[in-house]
Design a protein around this motif. Structure first.
Motif, short mmCIF file in Angstrom:
data_model
loop_
_atom_site.label_atom_id
_atom_site.label_comp_id
_atom_site.label_asym_id
_atom_site.label_seq_id
_atom_site.Cartn_x
_atom_site.Cartn_y
_atom_site.Cartn_z
N SER A 261 -15.15 25.93 26.96
CA SER A 261 -15.15 26.94 25.91
C SER A 261 -14.71 26.31 24.60
O SER A 261 -13.76 25.51 24.58
N GLN A 262 -15.43 26.66 23.52
CA GLN A 262 -14.96 26.20 22.20
C GLN A 262 -14.55 27.40 21.35
O GLN A 262 -13.40 27.79 21.36
N PHE B 287 -16.48 32.84 21.93
CA PHE B 287 -17.13 34.14 21.80
C PHE B 287 -17.95 34.49 23.04
O PHE B 287 -17.97 35.63 23.49
N CYS B 288 -18.62 33.49 23.59
CA CYS B 288 -19.46 33.75 24.76
C CYS B 288 -18.66 33.75 26.05
O CYS B 288 -19.16 34.15 27.10
N ARG C 227 -23.45 28.95 22.03
CA ARG C 227 -23.99 28.19 20.91
C ARG C 227 -23.11 27.01 20.55
O ARG C 227 -23.45 26.23 19.69
N THR D 122 -20.25 25.34 23.01
CA THR D 122 -19.79 24.41 24.06
C THR D 122 -20.95 23.63 24.65
O THR D 122 -20.84 22.44 24.93
S1 FES Z 1 -17.95 28.77 23.16
FE1 FES Z 1 -18.72 29.38 21.23
S2 FES Z 1 -20.54 30.44 21.71
FE2 FES Z 1 -19.92 29.58 23.57
#
Ligand code: FES
Ligand SMILES: Cc1cc2nc3c(=O)[nH]c(=O)nc-3n(C[C@H](O)[C@H](O)[C@H](O)COP(=O)(O)OP(=O)(O)OC[C@H]3O[C@@H](n4cnc5c(N)ncnc54)[C@H](O)[C@@H]3O)c2cc1C
Ligand code: FES
Length: 491
Positions: free
Chosen positions: A111-112, A115-116, A149, A151
């Motif tokens: 995860s970065q 959001f997703c 968008r 990771t």
């Molecule tokens: S972690 Fe940023 S959109 Fe998936």
């Protein structure tokens, strides 16, 4: 008159939630976020494409609770009445150990911006509950409705492959669906009343029997029927559609059943598309790829086959295969019940033979014949979660190298999905290895007049249709799995 109630009731973390402030077009996501403080579920696209809003919905299925992912952004709140809802917050209470899916995502740095991540977590939690040590293919399929968008998918997939290595969660372990208390709690939500709401000029009703549905339709023949709302939900969110009265088929007794007798498989109007396509692919293995490529798991869990056929989109994926399989529909109105062939049901762009006040109650598909061969292909810009540009289905009996009972249908080539009688006649009785592809190309050229749009030009569609027919015939000749791009250009 049936007893009615207007509060939507569902289970959340073992407690019954009653929502009284809602309208027919209120979606589950804003209720979770704004009324219940469950802000883990995010809104990315509001049209079922990105998976940021994904939650699990638990329902009774064959004596246990089955948990399946759905997109909360296009799930009308009313359609979770009588269900259990599982959000990302449900997986691990504050201070409790993380769920194995969460642990795996953390350990793999999957995860970065994050959001997703709640949606991906829920897609994988559904996968975790469904299967012991899912393989890579299964994981890719489970994630096909989730967009990340930043990771990227490699760490997410690595995490998913290792999720079974972590200590099982107390409440969301592999066996939770068999917990009799959960099942009892879901059953207890049903007090025999009919959910009806009439607020802000929007009405909703979930009749419980076909008789009650017919009564509603007799009074309101122009009511909007709702199956899984995967089309309607998008129309509500993006085109601001506000049907005056929505009649749900979800709680109508008997419409959620499938039957197979010696000759026919019958699929009720409220059966989910994932169950319907699994059943059909069991009888016709050539439809297995279509099952995988129709949208994504959360859409297939929510949508219905009846909705796909009633919607009548020229690129509806199930139309060409069901046309060539000689499917029939049972249509019910307050006045009569009739059974009609699907062939001839479509009369123009999104126009069908459904009369005012009539609904599809079941779809009937003949069982395969001993010598029957089927081909069904979908061309789209992406493998997963994409609408077809062109689709084709071919069915025929193949005996001693000759074709008979030929049916050929295309989607995306005209205002509606259509069968091509001229091509069917030309193929009838032909020896498979003597068919002249150039003649078939010419006949297709004459029979089809596709339009150009953002998905593909008319020329592309025509060439694709020719290629798909060649591909099916070659495969039946034993050429194995051939790729469209390997075939000889036609012009
Ligand atoms: S972690 Fe940023 S959109 Fe998936
Ligand atoms: C992200 C996303 C991806 C998608 N991908 C695909 C795809 O790959 N291929 C594809 O073909 N489609 C796709 N769709 C479209 C949609 O999922 C399908 O058309 C689905 O089968 C619709 O079923 P539903 O039960 O959700 O229909 P609903 O939205 O409930 O209804 C659709 C229409 O059918 C009518 N209707 C529903 N049930 C009945 C009934 N019993 N009798 C009469 N009328 C009825 C409704 O009034 C409405 O007009 C996608 C949609 C989304 C949001
Ligand atoms: S917000 Fe994108 S699928 Fe729901």
């Amino acid at each position: 008159m049936d007893r009615t109630r207007s509060a939507v009731r569902f289970l959340l973390d073992g407690k019954t939630v009653e929502v009284t402030q809602w309208t027919a077009t209120t979606m589950l996501l804003p209720v979770l976020r704004e009324q219940l403080g469950r802000t883990g579920s995010k809104e990315g696209c509001a049209e079922g494409d990105c998976g940021a809003c994904m939650v699990l919905v638990g329902r009774e299925h064959r004596g246990r609770v089955r948990y399946q992912s759905v997109n909360a952004c296009i799930r009308p709140l009313a359609l979770v009445d009588g269900c259990e809802v599982v959000t990302v917050e449900s997986l691990a209470a504050t201070g409790a150990p993380l769920h194995p899916v969460q642990q795996a995502l953390v350990q793999h740095h999957a995860s970065q911006c994050g959001f997703c991540t709640p949606g991906i977590t829920m897609a994988l939690a559904g996968c975790y509950l469904e299967e012991e040590r899912p393989d890579r293919e299964k994981i890719l399929s489970c994630l096909s409705g989730n967009l990340c968008r930043c990771t990227g998918y490699r760490p997410v997939i690595d995490a998913a492959l290792s999720m079974d290595n972590y200590p099982p969660a107390e409440s969301w372990n592999k066996h939770c669906g068999q917990d009799p208390e959960r099942l009892a709690a879901i059953r207890a939500l049903d007090d025999g009343t009919t959910l009806v709401q009439d607020t802000a000029g929007e009405r909703f009703a979930a009749p419980r029997t076909q008789t009650a549905l017919a009564q509603w339709l007799a009074l309101h023949p122009d009511a909007t029927l709702v199956g899984g709302a995967t089309d309607l939900g998008v129309a509500v969110n993006k085109a601001f559609r506000k049907p005056q009265l929505m009649l749900s088929t979800a709680h109508v007794q008997g419409l959620d059943e499938m039957h197979a007798d010696a000759g026919t498989i019958s699929i009720g109007a409220a059966v989910s598309l994932s169950d319907a396509l699994t059943e059909l692919a069991g009888h016709y293995p050539a439809l297995a790829e279509l099952k995988e490529r129709f949208a994504s798991p959360p859409i297939r869990h929510a949508a219905t086959l009846a909705g796909n056929l009633a919607n009548g989109s020229p690129v509806g994926d199930t139309l060409p295969p069901l046309l060539v399989l000689d499917a029939e529909l049972t249509l019910v109105s307050p006045k009569e019940t009739r059974r009609i062939p699907l062939h001839g049901f479509y009369t123009g762009y999104r126009q069908t033979g459904l009369r005012l006040g009539e609904y599809i109650s079941a779809i009937h598909i003949p069982r395969p014949r001993p010598h029957q061969r089927i081909a069904a292909y979908k061309l789209a810009r992406r493998f997963d979660q994409d609408i077809s540009t062109v689709s084709m289905a071919l069915s025929a009996d193949l005996q001693e190298g000759c074709l008979s009972r030929v049916r050929l249908a295309f989607g995306g080539m005209a205002a509606c999905a259509l069968r091509l009688p001229a091509l069917e006649s030309a193929l009838e009785g032909q020896a498979l290895d003597k068919i002249d592809p150039a003649r078939m190309d010419a006949l297709l050229e004459r029979a089809l007049a596709p339009l150009s749009d953002h998905r593909g030009s008319a020329g592309y569609r025509q060439a694709a249709a020719q290629g798909l027919l060649r591909r099916a015939l070659l495969q039946w000749q034993g050429a194995g799995a051939c790729r469209i791009e390997d075939l000889e250009p036609t012009a």
